[in-house]
Design an enzyme around this catalytic site. Sequence first.
Site, mmCIF file in Angstrom:
data_model
loop_
_atom_site.group_PDB
_atom_site.id
_atom_site.type_symbol
_atom_site.label_atom_id
_atom_site.label_comp_id
_atom_site.label_asym_id
_atom_site.label_seq_id
_atom_site.Cartn_x
_atom_site.Cartn_y
_atom_site.Cartn_z
ATOM 1 N N ASP A 155 0.848 -1.465 -0.143
ATOM 2 C CA ASP A 155 0.033 -0.219 0.115
ATOM 3 C C ASP A 155 1.051 1.206 0.008
ATOM 4 O O ASP A 155 1.866 1.787 0.270
ATOM 5 C CB ASP A 155 -1.112 0.233 1.156
ATOM 6 C CG ASP A 155 -1.812 0.813 1.306
ATOM 7 O OD1 ASP A 155 -2.732 1.052 0.215
ATOM 8 O OD2 ASP A 155 -2.150 1.848 2.540
ATOM 9 N N HIS A 156 0.512 2.259 -0.487
ATOM 10 C CA HIS A 156 0.724 3.687 -0.753
ATOM 11 C C HIS A 156 2.322 3.418 -1.170
ATOM 12 O O HIS A 156 3.020 4.363 -0.283
ATOM 13 C CB HIS A 156 0.767 4.362 0.376
ATOM 14 C CG HIS A 156 -0.828 5.168 0.639
ATOM 15 N ND1 HIS A 156 -0.605 5.491 0.300
ATOM 16 C CD2 HIS A 156 -1.776 4.626 1.374
ATOM 17 C CE1 HIS A 156 -1.899 6.136 0.051
ATOM 18 N NE2 HIS A 156 -2.378 4.812 1.064
ATOM 19 N N HIS B 286 -10.489 5.264 0.387
ATOM 20 C CA HIS B 286 -8.952 5.511 2.054
ATOM 21 C C HIS B 286 -9.456 6.222 2.942
ATOM 22 O O HIS B 286 -10.265 7.316 3.121
ATOM 23 C CB HIS B 286 -7.461 6.437 1.428
ATOM 24 C CG HIS B 286 -7.202 5.031 -0.135
ATOM 25 N ND1 HIS B 286 -5.580 5.855 -0.390
ATOM 26 C CD2 HIS B 286 -7.177 4.073 -0.669
ATOM 27 C CE1 HIS B 286 -4.861 4.486 -0.914
ATOM 28 N NE2 HIS B 286 -5.771 3.672 -1.483
ATOM 29 N N GLY B 287 -9.082 6.319 3.970
ATOM 30 C CA GLY B 287 -9.329 7.270 5.392
ATOM 31 C C GLY B 287 -10.379 6.689 5.653
ATOM 32 O O GLY B 287 -11.144 7.709 6.358
ATOM 33 N N SER C 223 -11.332 5.462 8.655
ATOM 34 C CA SER C 223 -11.124 4.601 9.796
ATOM 35 C C SER C 223 -11.958 5.810 10.307
ATOM 36 O O SER C 223 -12.408 6.277 11.780
ATOM 37 C CB SER C 223 -9.704 4.660 10.348
ATOM 38 O OG SER C 223 -9.380 3.787 9.953
ATOM 39 N N ASN D 232 -10.314 0.947 3.391
ATOM 40 C CA ASN D 232 -8.910 0.278 3.457
ATOM 41 C C ASN D 232 -8.817 1.346 4.839
ATOM 42 O O ASN D 232 -9.613 1.691 4.637
ATOM 43 C CB ASN D 232 -7.647 1.501 2.777
ATOM 44 C CG ASN D 232 -7.383 0.430 1.312
ATOM 45 O OD1 ASN D 232 -8.000 0.217 1.037
ATOM 46 N ND2 ASN D 232 -6.373 1.484 0.925
ATOM 47 N N VAL D 233 -8.447 0.493 5.585
ATOM 48 C CA VAL D 233 -8.756 0.893 6.750
ATOM 49 C C VAL D 233 -7.110 0.651 7.399
ATOM 50 O O VAL D 233 -6.456 -0.991 7.033
ATOM 51 C CB VAL D 233 -10.175 -0.213 8.312
ATOM 52 C CG1 VAL D 233 -9.980 -0.164 9.234
ATOM 53 C CG2 VAL D 233 -11.158 0.140 7.403
ATOM 54 N N THR E 287 -6.349 3.386 9.968
ATOM 55 C CA THR E 287 -5.962 4.019 12.291
ATOM 56 C C THR E 287 -7.440 3.129 13.035
ATOM 57 O O THR E 287 -6.484 3.477 14.314
ATOM 58 C CB THR E 287 -6.381 5.083 11.803
ATOM 59 O OG1 THR E 287 -5.209 5.901 10.585
ATOM 60 C CG2 THR E 287 -6.145 6.020 12.943
#
Length: 285
Positions: A84-85, A211-212, A214, A233-234, A236
């Site tokens: 990822d990333h 994304h983001g 959480s 995507n999770v 945090t």
Amino acid sequence: MPLVTTGELVTRAAADRSAVAAFNVITLEHVEAVVAGAESAGSPVVLQVSENAVKFRYGRLMPLARAAVAAAERAAVPVALHLDHVQSDDLLRQAPAAGFSSVMYDAARLPYLDNLAATKAAADWAHAQGLWIEAELGRVGGKNGQPPLDAHAPGARTDPAEASAFVADSGVDALAVAVGSSHAMTTRTAALDHALLKRLSATLDVPLVLHGSSGVPDGELTEAVVGGIAKVNVGTALNIAMTTAIRDFLAAHPDAVDSRTYLSVGREAMVSTVAGIISVLRRTR
């Protein structure tokens, strides 16, 4: 169970108008918790290792990757591995040998044309290796220690026409879109632009990724899946669960020194979080 591919899970989810949960892992406890949570929910899952996680592990991908592969192969549910990333081309090229079936190549920080050129080069290489590739367009923000982006700022959102051209010209297999979420949020207060998401879903012929997640409330997540998100995507949320549980345990047991006592508590908290998020995504079915 043998490893499955991320592309297989996401493509199936997109066809079913559902979403697969993808969790970022940092430690062995993260890996074990994600697999256990997915098994509890009876659901396939994606284990994600980010470039930042690799940096934390002294820049070495293989130790965590091998742990993830071993856990996935022993899981009772289908598990895929995703890198990822990724911004480093060197790290990108380590993905196939490490057991990853997919990679998110992150050039979104660059101006549009530079993002496109870098992403196309990465996609061409990835496809030659049999990898499924995800990219990002728009500004989700909140990575690399920066505060979460104002996801409602002018220009932050993904433009449908620009996204359509980007996907066609880069050849990516999936696109992470900026629709109101932000990485590293510790409160679940994100408000998504569902009208924009529906336009993106209608315009693009590749699966969409959020994304983001959480920072996104349950109701917003389920509506996002209905609107076309196929991969959620999770990261945090797992760290919050683990840290909170360990902090509470050590406050109640200030003399504890055996790391197994508090790591097990942290791991179980993450198991519950994983199962809970998967259950939220299932509400759309």
